[in-house]
Every structure is written in C-alpha cells, then in structure tokens.
Design a protein around this motif. Structure first.
Motif, PDB file in Angstrom:
ATOM      1  N   ALA A  68     -43.722  53.124  45.281  1.00 21.30           N
ATOM      2  CA  ALA A  68     -43.642  52.249  44.011  1.00 21.30           C
ATOM      3  C   ALA A  68     -42.605  52.686  42.962  1.00 21.30           C
ATOM      4  O   ALA A  68     -41.774  51.873  42.712  1.00 21.30           O
ATOM      5  N   LEU A  69     -42.481  53.734  42.856  1.00 21.24           N
ATOM      6  CA  LEU A  69     -41.459  54.349  42.041  1.00 21.24           C
ATOM      7  C   LEU A  69     -40.048  54.252  42.521  1.00 21.24           C
ATOM      8  O   LEU A  69     -39.053  53.616  41.912  1.00 21.24           O
ATOM      9  N   GLU A  70     -39.824  54.534  43.797  1.00 23.67           N
ATOM     10  CA  GLU A  70     -38.493  54.170  44.622  1.00 23.67           C
ATOM     11  C   GLU A  70     -38.251  52.740  44.442  1.00 23.67           C
ATOM     12  O   GLU A  70     -36.956  52.358  44.543  1.00 23.67           O
ATOM     13  N   LEU A  71     -39.236  51.805  44.800  1.00 20.26           N
ATOM     14  CA  LEU A  71     -38.954  50.459  44.811  1.00 20.26           C
ATOM     15  C   LEU A  71     -38.573  50.028  43.449  1.00 20.26           C
ATOM     16  O   LEU A  71     -37.748  49.059  43.251  1.00 20.26           O
ATOM     17  N   ILE A  72     -39.212  50.467  42.371  1.00 19.39           N
ATOM     18  CA  ILE A  72     -38.585  50.140  40.928  1.00 19.39           C
ATOM     19  C   ILE A  72     -36.921  50.822  40.832  1.00 19.39           C
ATOM     20  O   ILE A  72     -36.235  49.852  40.208  1.00 19.39           O
ATOM     21  N   HIS A  73     -36.770  51.968  41.175  1.00 17.75           N
ATOM     22  CA  HIS A  73     -35.535  52.637  41.044  1.00 17.75           C
ATOM     23  C   HIS A  73     -34.453  51.503  41.809  1.00 17.75           C
ATOM     24  O   HIS A  73     -33.374  51.242  41.211  1.00 17.75           O
ATOM     25  N   SER A  74     -34.805  50.995  43.094  1.00 15.05           N
ATOM     26  CA  SER A  74     -34.021  50.243  43.747  1.00 15.05           C
ATOM     27  C   SER A  74     -33.594  48.840  43.339  1.00 15.05           C
ATOM     28  O   SER A  74     -32.745  48.431  43.126  1.00 15.05           O
ATOM     29  N   ALA A  75     -34.777  48.209  42.696  1.00 16.64           N
ATOM     30  CA  ALA A  75     -34.440  47.102  41.806  1.00 16.64           C
ATOM     31  C   ALA A  75     -33.623  47.349  40.812  1.00 16.64           C
ATOM     32  O   ALA A  75     -32.920  46.293  40.567  1.00 16.64           O
ATOM     33  N   SER A  76     -33.588  48.398  39.994  1.00 16.31           N
ATOM     34  CA  SER A  76     -32.967  48.503  38.814  1.00 16.31           C
ATOM     35  C   SER A  76     -31.255  48.562  39.272  1.00 16.31           C
ATOM     36  O   SER A  76     -30.371  48.183  38.688  1.00 16.31           O
ATOM     37  N   LEU A  77     -31.066  49.142  40.731  1.00 12.80           N
ATOM     38  CA  LEU A  77     -29.765  49.461  41.048  1.00 12.80           C
ATOM     39  C   LEU A  77     -29.250  47.840  41.416  1.00 12.80           C
ATOM     40  O   LEU A  77     -28.248  47.458  41.111  1.00 12.80           O
ATOM     41  N   VAL A  78     -29.984  47.195  42.003  1.00 15.39           N
ATOM     42  CA  VAL A  78     -29.705  45.710  42.559  1.00 15.39           C
ATOM     43  C   VAL A  78     -29.413  44.873  41.141  1.00 15.39           C
ATOM     44  O   VAL A  78     -28.326  44.154  41.201  1.00 15.39           O
ATOM     45  N   HIS A  79     -30.157  45.055  40.162  1.00 18.90           N
ATOM     46  CA  HIS A  79     -29.529  44.347  38.937  1.00 18.90           C
ATOM     47  C   HIS A  79     -28.590  44.987  38.166  1.00 18.90           C
ATOM     48  O   HIS A  79     -27.760  44.180  37.765  1.00 18.90           O
ATOM     49  N   SER A 112     -38.554  40.634  43.174  1.00 19.37           N
ATOM     50  CA  SER A 112     -39.461  41.016  44.399  1.00 19.37           C
ATOM     51  C   SER A 112     -39.674  42.429  44.499  1.00 19.37           C
ATOM     52  O   SER A 112     -41.046  42.727  44.695  1.00 19.37           O
ATOM     53  N   LEU A 113     -38.733  43.552  44.428  1.00 21.70           N
ATOM     54  CA  LEU A 113     -39.037  44.556  44.446  1.00 21.70           C
ATOM     55  C   LEU A 113     -39.922  45.324  43.465  1.00 21.70           C
ATOM     56  O   LEU A 113     -40.680  46.039  43.521  1.00 21.70           O
ATOM     57  N   ILE A 114     -39.746  44.724  42.177  1.00 13.75           N
ATOM     58  CA  ILE A 114     -40.441  45.115  41.115  1.00 13.75           C
ATOM     59  C   ILE A 114     -41.952  44.601  41.263  1.00 13.75           C
ATOM     60  O   ILE A 114     -42.995  45.462  40.948  1.00 13.75           O
ATOM     61  N   VAL A 115     -42.014  43.496  41.863  1.00 12.77           N
ATOM     62  CA  VAL A 115     -43.395  43.188  42.099  1.00 12.77           C
ATOM     63  C   VAL A 115     -44.155  43.955  43.195  1.00 12.77           C
ATOM     64  O   VAL A 115     -45.373  44.200  43.084  1.00 12.77           O
ATOM     65  N   MET A 116     -43.286  44.123  44.312  1.00 13.95           N
ATOM     66  CA  MET A 116     -43.789  45.119  45.181  1.00 13.95           C
ATOM     67  C   MET A 116     -44.420  46.416  44.753  1.00 13.95           C
ATOM     68  O   MET A 116     -45.557  46.926  45.415  1.00 13.95           O
ATOM     69  N   ALA A 117     -43.747  46.864  43.836  1.00 17.27           N
ATOM     70  CA  ALA A 117     -44.158  48.261  43.411  1.00 17.27           C
ATOM     71  C   ALA A 117     -45.473  47.994  42.785  1.00 17.27           C
ATOM     72  O   ALA A 117     -46.294  49.074  43.449  1.00 17.27           O
TER      73      ALA A 117
END
Lengths: 293, 293
Positions: A68-79, A112-117
């Motif tokens: 979950a934490l890595e998904l949030i980090h990945s989402a932040s990089l994409v945005h 989607s990555l934020i929600v997935m987290a």
C-alpha cells in the motif's frame, strides 16, 4: 523470504488484481508500467524492517502495508511527473507514464494506484480488522491533507512556503508512514516510531538535494537541476556541499538514537547505516554513522 | 435530522479536518470549493436511505460512508474537468477547480479528496472495525481498477469500448457503492443490494444522456453536447428521445422490483419514484413508475 522478494511478490499480486476482469487494457498496462520495475523500494523495505523488528506476527498484513505504501509513492511519482507539475519525460530510466501512455491515462493511473493502496489493506484485514483500520488511517494521514504528501506538493502553489511543514509533508510523510505502519502491522503503537521515520525522511531529502546538485541525469534516471529550475528550497544551496554532508550525518545519527526499544533494535540501526551509505552520492560516501549521544 | 442536513454537516466536518493544522492555504481552499455547495448529493442520499431502510443502527458510520462516497464523486468531477479530459470551464454553475485555482491544485484536490474518503471511514470505525473495513473495500472496488469509476474513465482511452463494462464502471459503480455501503453500514450483506444500485445507475446514465441532448448549458450549470463532441456513446443517439424515455421507465421499474426485503422497502420504492421524477428533463416529466412484474 528476503525482503525484496516479499515486496515484489506482493506488489505483483496487487497489480494483477487491479488488472483483472473487464479492465480497460491500456489503463491496466499503465498500472503495471508505473510500478515495475520499481526503484529501490526504500519505503516498503523500511516498513517491513520495522515490522520484523517488532515481531512481524501477521506477515500478510505487513506485506499489504508495504505494498500500500509503495503504491501511494508510485502514484505520487506519476502525478508529480505530469506536465502541470515537473513535466518530466523520464522516470526510472524510461518514459514517464504520461509520455508512454497519455496524460489522461497518467491521471487515472495515479488515481487507481491511490485507491488500490487502500483496497489492498482492506483485503488483508482478515481477522485483524482493528489493525487494518489503524493502517488505513495512518496511510491516509500521511498521504492527503493537511499533512501528507498531497499537502507537501500543495505547498509549492503557495506564495510563501512554510519550509518545515513543506519538507515534513513532501518527503517526510511517507517515511513516517513506513515506520509507523511497520509497527502497526505488528500490533504495536504508532507514536513512538514517528521520530525515526521523520529523521530518515529528512536525511533522504538532504541526500536528494545533494544528488540533484551533483549527479548527472544518466546516473539518476531522471532530470537533474530541477530544484534550481523550479526555485525549490535545497540544502546544498543553503549550506554548500560540505555543509549538507555534515547535516546528513547529524540527521542519521539522530535517527539511530531515536529507535524505540524493541527486539530488532540493533538490526534497525544497521539498516539506517546501510541507507546512509547508499544515500551518499558515489564519490562522497563516507564511514558509517554513529548514534548521537 | 433530515438526510440533506446530515450529509452537509458530515461533509463540512470532513473537509474542516482536511484543512486543519499547517495545511497549505490554497489547496485547503480548493478542497472546500470542490465539495460545497454540492450538487444534488444523490449518491449519499441513496446510501443513507438504504441504511435507514436496514435499521441504521450505527448512524455515525452511515454518515461517514455517505461522506466518503460523495468525496469520491467530487474528486472524479474535479479530475474529469481537467484540460486533458473534458477541459470544462464550468461545474455546478461556477468555474471548475482548475480554472478557479490552477491545474496543479486541481490534480491535488482530486487526490486529496480520494484519500480523505478512506480516512473518514477509518476514523469512524470505532468499535465496528469489521464494518469499516467492509465499507472501505466496497468503496475502493467501485472507485479504482478494474471495475470502478477509474476503469470507466479509462475505457474512453481504448480504441474499442466494451459498452456494458464502460457504463457499469463509469456511472453505475458509485450507485452500486451507494446501495451496498448503505447496507454494510447497517450491518447487512452487500450482495443483495447490487442490482438496485446498478439499475439506478443505468437510469441515471440514460437521464444524463437525455439532459445532455435536450437541455441548455444554463439549465445544467455545465457544458452540453459533450457526448457528441467526444463521440461518447449516448442512449438518445442510439434510441431517439422517445426510445430513451421508454428505456428509462423500464429501468426504474426494474430498480423498484429489485429492492431486497427489508423494513424500509416501501420507503425505498418511494425514493426511486422521487428520483424518477427529478431525472426527467423538465418538459418530459411523466407519471410515477410502477415496479415491473
């Protein structure tokens, strides 16, 4: 299982569930593109290290928290890479998501990555829903407003920046999430773990400032000189290279001193030292950090 | 308390918590701007109606669920309005968030509202963490990939659209979330409530298609003719105005017939009829819908 294999296996499983059923194929592809191959997976590694140091009695929940934490980090990089922010063409040595897929799909990938987290954590709750709720609350707090990474990015739209709030939210928040969620996943209190996360976050920020000032784009796999370009605060500009190096060592010493008493205390101190070595830009790497008295 | 006052009070409280502490002021302002004054609050009203029909034994959790759902809906509007999607200047009769605040702040507003939705649910868990986890899972499922509103929007980037998956995800998902979360908040199973939400979502889509084809921008407070402009599927183009009206009535009859047996069954049928009247574009409004046999 080694930490990195635990993390990659759990990441792959989470992304596969987001791609299932009647998913639109391009967005499904973009989800995978955004998270694999990953970077150093520093935040989930710290999270699992803390969980292990606290006994890791529910490894499935720890894995979910790490993902979950890595998904949030990945989402932040994409945005953050979007044209309206850094307008970055390259991330981790390949085209950024909006370059590879399109801007609409990059916005949706981040969303989607934020929600997935949060979904990953809800799905891992099983017979410990109280811990899952605590993990979801801790992750949300360090992601959104008023003190998460969204707030940190939001400070860049202010005429006058509160520097301490900015740094703590922009870089510190997910490191605090890492240490606190590691503890929570193992059934411990979150609060005693805040300082360790905050200090690692500060160190990471100074190390990032050093790399942004000293390394080439090829070495980093992303554009350099971005802080100067966007007039963002940077420790090297404020303290000089040697000053920033000294500050980095001080912070890491403080980090080690702040580790709460737990079975894996010594292991965690070693982990901080390993990160200290990896944080230093190549030529500047120095001897291990000792805890401050 | 009347449903609309319950919803507005809970929304205001959630947004205020997102604006607290050291929050960056412009992003904090944008959060409030994006959610107040709201639209018809249809989704949270349906959610609370179902919760009440099921006994509403934990009203604090029902309120949190209603707020979380409306926050997700609001986030989707902010992101859908962005230049890379609809490029909409106007929303609910005032400038869209990216017009009023900037594109970076609009991206961050959407992100922050998504996170806030899950945080509100985690905070309301209290002594029913199992229900909170179920609510978080249900909301995430209908928001992200592969079958939530992110997936729905993602379909618009595909060369060939799976129309049934597209509609169910793009419009249906949050109505299914509304009925299922209302049941979950009151301690009931989610599954029997899926069809009611799906049918209301289909009806809403057809009504939206009628409004997009027949109303003026002033009446709607947003641009019209968007479906034709973006070559999106639209029931009026497929069936004509009278055909689409007939389809709408059929769907609403099916919705009423699908209501699971519960203490508030008759009240819910009345609610669907009230929405049926409100859904019809003014001049076309007709007599109440009867349940299909």
């Amino acid at each position: 299982m080694a930490l990195d294999r635990r993390i990659e296996a759990a990441m792959a499983q989470a992304v596969a569930q987001g791609q299932g059923g009647d998913a639109p194929a391009r967005l499904a592809g973009a989800l995978d593109y955004a998270v694999t191959p990953g970077g150093a997976r520093i935040r989930p590694t710290i999270l699992l290290s803390v969980a292990l140091a606290c006994g890791d009695d529910r490894p499935g929940l720890s894995d979910a928290a790490a993902v979950a934490l890595e998904l949030i980090h990945s989402a932040s990089l994409v945005h953050d890479d979007l044209p309206c922010f850094d307008d970055a063409d390259i991330r981790r040595g390949k085209p950024s998501v909006h370059r590879a897929y399109s801007e609409p799909l990059a916005v949706l990938t981040g969303d989607s990555l934020i929600v997935m987290a949060f979904e990953v954590l809800a799905r891992a709750a099983d017979n410990a829903p109280d811990r899952a709720v605590a993990l979801i609350g801790a992750l949300a707090r360090r992601t959104g407003m008023p003190m998460g990474i969204c707030a940190g990015q939001g400070w860049e739209s202010e005429a006058v920046i509160n520097l301490s709030a900015y740094h703590r939210a922009k870089t510190g928040a997910l490191f605090i999430a890492a240490t606190q969620m590691g503890a929570l996943a193992a059934g411990q209190e979150a609060e005693p773990w805040e300082e360790l996360g905050a200090r690692i976050g500060e160190a990471f920020q100074v190390a990032d400032d050093l790399r942004d000032a000293l390394c080439s784009a090829d070495e980093l796999g992303k554009p350099v000189g971005q802080d100067a370009l966007h007039a963002r605060p940077n420790a090297v500009r404020e303290l000089g290279v040697q000053g920033a190096m000294g500050r980095l060592k001080d912070i890491l010493g403080g980090a080690i001193a702040s580790i709460p008493s737990c079975p894996g205390e010594a292991m965690l101190a070693q982990m901080v030292n390993r990160y200290a070595e990896r944080m230093m830009p190549g030529a500047l790497s120095a001897s291990p950090v000792r805890a401050r008295a």
